[in-house]
Scaffold this motif. Structure first.
Motif, short mmCIF file in Angstrom:
data_model
loop_
_atom_site.label_atom_id
_atom_site.label_comp_id
_atom_site.label_asym_id
_atom_site.label_seq_id
_atom_site.Cartn_x
_atom_site.Cartn_y
_atom_site.Cartn_z
N THR A 174 -37.63 -82.36 43.31
CA THR A 174 -37.05 -81.45 42.31
C THR A 174 -38.10 -80.49 41.76
N GLU A 175 -39.36 -80.72 42.07
CA GLU A 175 -40.43 -79.89 41.50
C GLU A 175 -41.57 -79.73 42.50
N ARG A 176 -42.14 -78.53 42.53
CA ARG A 176 -43.30 -78.29 43.38
C ARG A 176 -44.47 -79.16 42.88
N ILE A 177 -45.11 -79.89 43.80
CA ILE A 177 -46.21 -80.79 43.38
C ILE A 177 -47.29 -80.02 42.64
N LEU A 178 -47.65 -78.84 43.12
CA LEU A 178 -48.78 -78.11 42.52
C LEU A 178 -48.48 -77.63 41.10
N ASP A 179 -47.19 -77.62 40.71
CA ASP A 179 -46.83 -77.15 39.36
C ASP A 179 -46.84 -78.26 38.32
N ILE A 180 -46.99 -79.51 38.76
CA ILE A 180 -46.91 -80.63 37.80
C ILE A 180 -48.14 -80.65 36.90
N ILE A 181 -47.92 -80.73 35.59
CA ILE A 181 -49.05 -80.88 34.66
C ILE A 181 -49.33 -82.37 34.53
N PRO A 182 -50.51 -82.82 35.00
CA PRO A 182 -50.80 -84.26 34.94
C PRO A 182 -50.93 -84.74 33.50
N THR A 183 -50.48 -85.96 33.26
CA THR A 183 -50.62 -86.53 31.92
C THR A 183 -51.53 -87.76 31.93
N GLU A 184 -51.72 -88.34 33.11
CA GLU A 184 -52.55 -89.54 33.22
C GLU A 184 -53.39 -89.47 34.48
N LEU A 185 -54.55 -90.13 34.40
CA LEU A 185 -55.49 -90.14 35.53
C LEU A 185 -54.86 -90.72 36.79
N HIS A 186 -54.16 -91.84 36.65
CA HIS A 186 -53.64 -92.55 37.83
C HIS A 186 -52.12 -92.41 37.96
N GLN A 187 -51.61 -91.27 37.46
CA GLN A 187 -50.17 -90.98 37.50
C GLN A 187 -49.62 -91.00 38.93
N ARG A 188 -48.44 -91.56 39.08
CA ARG A 188 -47.80 -91.60 40.41
C ARG A 188 -46.64 -90.61 40.45
N VAL A 189 -46.39 -90.07 41.64
CA VAL A 189 -45.28 -89.12 41.79
C VAL A 189 -44.57 -89.39 43.12
N PRO A 190 -43.26 -89.05 43.20
CA PRO A 190 -42.62 -89.04 44.52
C PRO A 190 -43.27 -87.92 45.33
N LEU A 191 -43.49 -88.14 46.61
CA LEU A 191 -44.14 -87.10 47.42
C LEU A 191 -43.31 -86.81 48.67
N ILE A 192 -42.92 -85.55 48.82
CA ILE A 192 -42.18 -85.08 50.00
C ILE A 192 -42.97 -83.88 50.51
N ILE A 193 -43.57 -84.01 51.68
CA ILE A 193 -44.58 -83.02 52.08
C ILE A 193 -44.51 -82.77 53.58
#
Ligand code: AHM
Ligand code: MG
Length: 335
Positions: free
Chosen positions: A299-318
Motif C-alpha cells: 500500500t506504500e512505497r518502501i522508500l517513502d516510509i518514515i522509520p520510527t524504530e531501529l529494528h522496525q519490520r515491514v511487509p516487503l514486495i519487491i
C-alpha cells in the motif's frame, strides 16, 4: 589489465561532484575492505569449524550464528575506526553503534545487516551483507537515533555483497545499479554488471508459501493468480525461494520477477511482516528503483516510509515494476 575496479568506478562517479572531499569514497573503501574480509571468512567457514551457533540470542530473539557475529564485529570495527561514520545500526546490535573510542566521527550514517540469510550458512547456500548510507542530519557534534531514522528517499547510496558461487558487490549511489565480481586472484571487485536494468516484468515468484494459510486474502488470490493460466503471462510463474533475501533479490534483479514477504497472522501481535526496514527493505528498495524496478509494502512505497524504530519490520514486495504494481492492485481490491 583492462578492467575497472569498484574503487575506480566510485572515483569516476565522484567526478560529478567537484566539491567532493573524498570522504564518501573513503567510507565505501572501508565497506569494501569489510566485505573482502567477510567473504574470506565465509569461504573458509567449513574448514575452520566456525560454522554453527554461538549459543547466544540477538535482539530479535533469533539464534546468533558464529559467522553473523564475526561479520558484525568486522563491519562495525572497520567502519567504526574509519573516521567517516557518526552512527550506525546493525541487525545484530540492539542499540546504535558509534565510532570506536579514540577514533574520529564523520558525516555519514550507515545501517547494515552484516550477514543476511544466516540460517543458510550450514547448508552452504548463498548469504549476503546489506548496507544503506545516509548523511548525518542532526547538528550537534554527537549523532542521535534521529540520524538513523531517515526515509529511503534520503539514501545517498546502498548496496549488498552476495557470497554465492562468486562474491559480487551490487551498489548504487543514485546513478544506476552496478555489479562488481570479486576476482580472488587479485583481491579486487571488478565491474561485471554495468547499469543493471531489471526486466519490467518477470516469470519468477519468490515467497515462503508455507505461510499461505496465514496471509490476507489478497496475497492468497495473487499467488493463486500467478500459478494459473489467467495471469499476465498466460502460463504459471516459476517458484524460486532460497530463503536468503540477498540471493532471492539478486536472482530476480537480473532475471526479472517478484519477491514477497507479506505480513501474516501467525502471531496476532506481529502484523508487519518479517523483514527489517532500515537495513533490509530500504537498501534493496533503493537498488530496485535504481534499476527500474519497484518496492512496496503493498500500500506504500518502501522508500517513502518514515522509520520510527531501529529494528522496525515491514511487509516487503519487491522486484519488477509491473509485477509489484499487480500485487498492489490485488491488495487495493480487498481494502
Ligand atoms: P535474517 O536476517 O535473520 O537472516 O532473516 C532474514 C531472512 C531473509 O534473508 C529471508 O528472505 C527471510 O529471512 C526468510 O524467512 P523465512 O524463513 O521465514 O522464509
Ligand atoms: Mg537479515
Amino acid at each position: 589489465m583492462d578492467a575497472l575496479t569498484v574503487t575506480q568506478h566510485i572515483i569516476e562517479q565522484q567526478k560529478r561532484f567537484p566539491d567532493a572531499t573524498g570522504e564518501y569514497t573513503g567510507l565505501l573503501e572501508n565497506i569494501i575492505i569489510a566485505a573482502k574480509i567477510i567473504s574470506r571468512e565465509v569461504r573458509k567457514a567449513g574448514l575452520v569449524e566456525i560454522l554453527g551457533l554461538t549459543g547466544n540470542e540477538n535482539v530479535q530473539g533469533e539464534e546468533v550464528q558464529k559467522l553473523d557475529e564475526y561479520a558484525n564485529i568486522t563491519f562495525s570495527n572497520i567502519l567504526g575506526k574509519g573516521g567517516h561514520i557518526c552512527i550506525m545500526a546493525s541487525e545484530e546490535s540492539e542499540n546504535p553503534i558509534f565510532p570506536i573510542k579514540g577514533y574520529p566521527s564523520g558525516k555519514y550514517v550507515v545501517s547494515f545487516d552484516p550477514l543476511d540469510g544466516s540460517s543458510n550458512i550450514d547448508v552452504n547456500a548463498s548469504i549476503g551483507t546489506i548496507f544503506g548510507i545516509h548523511r548525518k542530519i542532526t547538528d550537534c557534534s554527537a549523532c542521535s537515533i534521529d540520524d538513523l531514522l531517515q526515509k529511503g528517499t534520503d539514501l545517498i547510496g546502498a548496496g549488498y555483497i552476495i557470497y554465492g558461487s562468486s562474491t559480487i558487490m551490487v551498489y548504487s549511489a543514485g546513478y544506476g545499479t552496478h555489479g562488481f565480481t570479486l576476482d580472488p586472484s587479485v583481491g579486487e571487485f571488478i565491474l561485471s554488471h554495468e547499469n543493471i536494468k531489471t526486466p519490467k516484468y518477470g516469470s519468477i515468484y519468490s515467497v515462503n508459501e508455507g505461510n499461505y494459510n496465514y496471509w490476507d486474502n489478497s496475497i492468497k488470490k495473487y499467488i493463486d493468480y500467478l500459478k494459473s493460466n489467467n495471469n499476465n503471462l498466460k502460463k504459471p510463474y516459476s517458484a524460486r525461494y532460497i530463503g536468503s533475501l540477498v540471493a532471492d533479490f539478486h536472482r530476480n534483479l537480473l532475471r526479472g520477477g517478484i519477491f514477497l514477504y507479506p505480513k501474516d497472522n501467525k502471531d496476532p501481535n506481529k502484523t508487519h511482516g518479517k523483514l527489517r526496514l532500515l537495513y533490509e527493505a530500504q537498501p534493496l528498495a533503493y537498488l530496485a528503483e535504481q534499476s527500474g524496478g519497484a518496492a512496496s509494502t503493498g500500500t506504500e512505497r518502501i522508500l517513502d516510509i518514515i522509520p520510527t524504530e531501529l529494528h522496525q519490520r515491514v511487509p516487503l514486495i519487491i522486484g519488477s515494476r509491473d509485477d509489484v504494481r499487480i500485487v498492489e492492485e490485488f491488495i487495493a481490491r480487498e481494502v
